[in-house]
Design an enzyme around this catalytic site. Structure first.
Site, mmCIF file in Angstrom:
data_model
loop_
_atom_site.group_PDB
_atom_site.id
_atom_site.type_symbol
_atom_site.label_atom_id
_atom_site.label_comp_id
_atom_site.label_asym_id
_atom_site.label_seq_id
_atom_site.Cartn_x
_atom_site.Cartn_y
_atom_site.Cartn_z
ATOM 1 N N ASP A 1 0.812 -1.217 0.000
ATOM 2 C CA ASP A 1 0.000 0.000 0.000
ATOM 3 C C ASP A 1 0.845 1.267 0.000
ATOM 4 O O ASP A 1 0.489 2.262 -0.623
ATOM 5 C CB ASP A 1 -0.933 -0.001 1.213
ATOM 6 C CG ASP A 1 -2.064 -1.011 1.065
ATOM 7 O OD1 ASP A 1 -2.417 -1.341 -0.077
ATOM 8 O OD2 ASP A 1 -2.584 -1.464 2.098
ATOM 9 N N GLY A 2 1.966 1.240 0.720
ATOM 10 C CA GLY A 2 2.847 2.406 0.749
ATOM 11 C C GLY A 2 3.372 2.747 -0.630
ATOM 12 O O GLY A 2 3.436 3.921 -1.020
ATOM 13 N N THR B 1 -9.551 2.847 6.443
ATOM 14 C CA THR B 1 -9.171 1.557 7.031
ATOM 15 C C THR B 1 -7.696 1.510 7.418
ATOM 16 O O THR B 1 -7.219 0.482 7.897
ATOM 17 C CB THR B 1 -9.441 0.400 6.051
ATOM 18 O OG1 THR B 1 -8.654 0.594 4.877
ATOM 19 C CG2 THR B 1 -10.902 0.318 5.685
#
Length: 254
Positions: free
Chosen positions: A44-45, A155
């Protein structure tokens, strides 16, 4: 839609680099500027950094997980990529724009796809004053920090700080405290997407606070103003039945 020119980008992780080499050999590769589509390989980063770096380009981004959580990513597979891309569904998200005023008088701007957070940088708790659209809503929040999250970022850090998960299509932002001490039972707030939030740091010399917009940071701030940036759009592609909306709903029933 068929994508003829694909750009493959990968994080520095060995697993991501190996995946990129295999995909480039199989499907070819062009630069992001020339591409019809960008495939991001990592976690995700890396997806966030890819979205920031390519926001001025016309190509949408399709992520494949070669990291850990991979909430913003699709499952990795070398097979049938062209067919998967043809069936992929598009989600458009808008970042937050942060203006941070430092104790040195300098102003810095940053964009956040997930959230803007203010975090204490010293041994004492931060003291924050919160205004929404110019009206004071909380005269003093004593805490480790506070954050304003988008639905796409709800989230992430927001959820870890016990903030709500927001549907991806909701025109809502989540304002969440990090380890609130006073008011002790303050659970945060849901704000309209159009809201302009100003967070002022009280006793900034004694209780220093850092502001972070995704990976962009501004140290020792006096105040921060945050609002949605509808003029900037990020286009993400997801496999059918695995889009952001489905993932946000599914996450609440784990």
């Amino acid at each position: 839609m068929r994508f003829k020119k694909i750009s493959f980008l990968a994080s520095k992780a060995e697993m991501a680099q190996d995946a990129r080499a295999a995909l480039v050999q199989r499907y070819g590769h062009v630069s992001p500027v020339q591409a019809d589509l960008i495939v991001a390989l990592g976690g995700d980063g890396f997806m966030l950094s890819t979205l920031h770096e390519t926001q001025g380009l016309r190509a949408p981004v399709y992520g494949m997980n070669r990291g850990t959580v991979g909430f913003l990513m699709n499952e990795y597979s070398e097979d049938g990529l062209e067919d998967r891309l043809a069936l992929a569904e598009e989600t458009v998200i808008h970042p937050l724009r942060m203006t941070a005023h430092g104790v040195d008088g300098e102003e810095r701007e940053g964009l956040a796809i997930n959230e803007v957070s203010l975090l204490r940088k010293g041994p004492q708790a931060a003291k924050l004053r919160i205004l929404v659209d110019g009206k004071e809503r909380l005269s003093e929040l004593v805490c480790d920090g506070a954050l304003l999250a988008t639905p796409a970022g709800s989230t992430a850090y927001n959820y870890s700080a016990h903030g709500p998960i927001l549907p991806i299509g909701a025109e809502i932002l989540a304002l969440t405290a990090v380890a609130a001490f006073r008011p002790r039972r303050w659970r945060g707030a849901l704000l309209p997407m159009r809201a302009k939030v100003r967070i002022e740091v009280l006793e900034s010399d004694k209780r220093p606070v850092q502001a972070v917009a995704d990976s962009f940071d501004a140290r020792a701030v006096e105040w921060v103003e945050i609002q949605s940036a509808p003029d900037i759009s990020h286009r993400l592609l997801f496999d059918p039945e695995h889009g952001l909306e489905e993932r946000l709903i599914r996450e609440q029933f784990v």
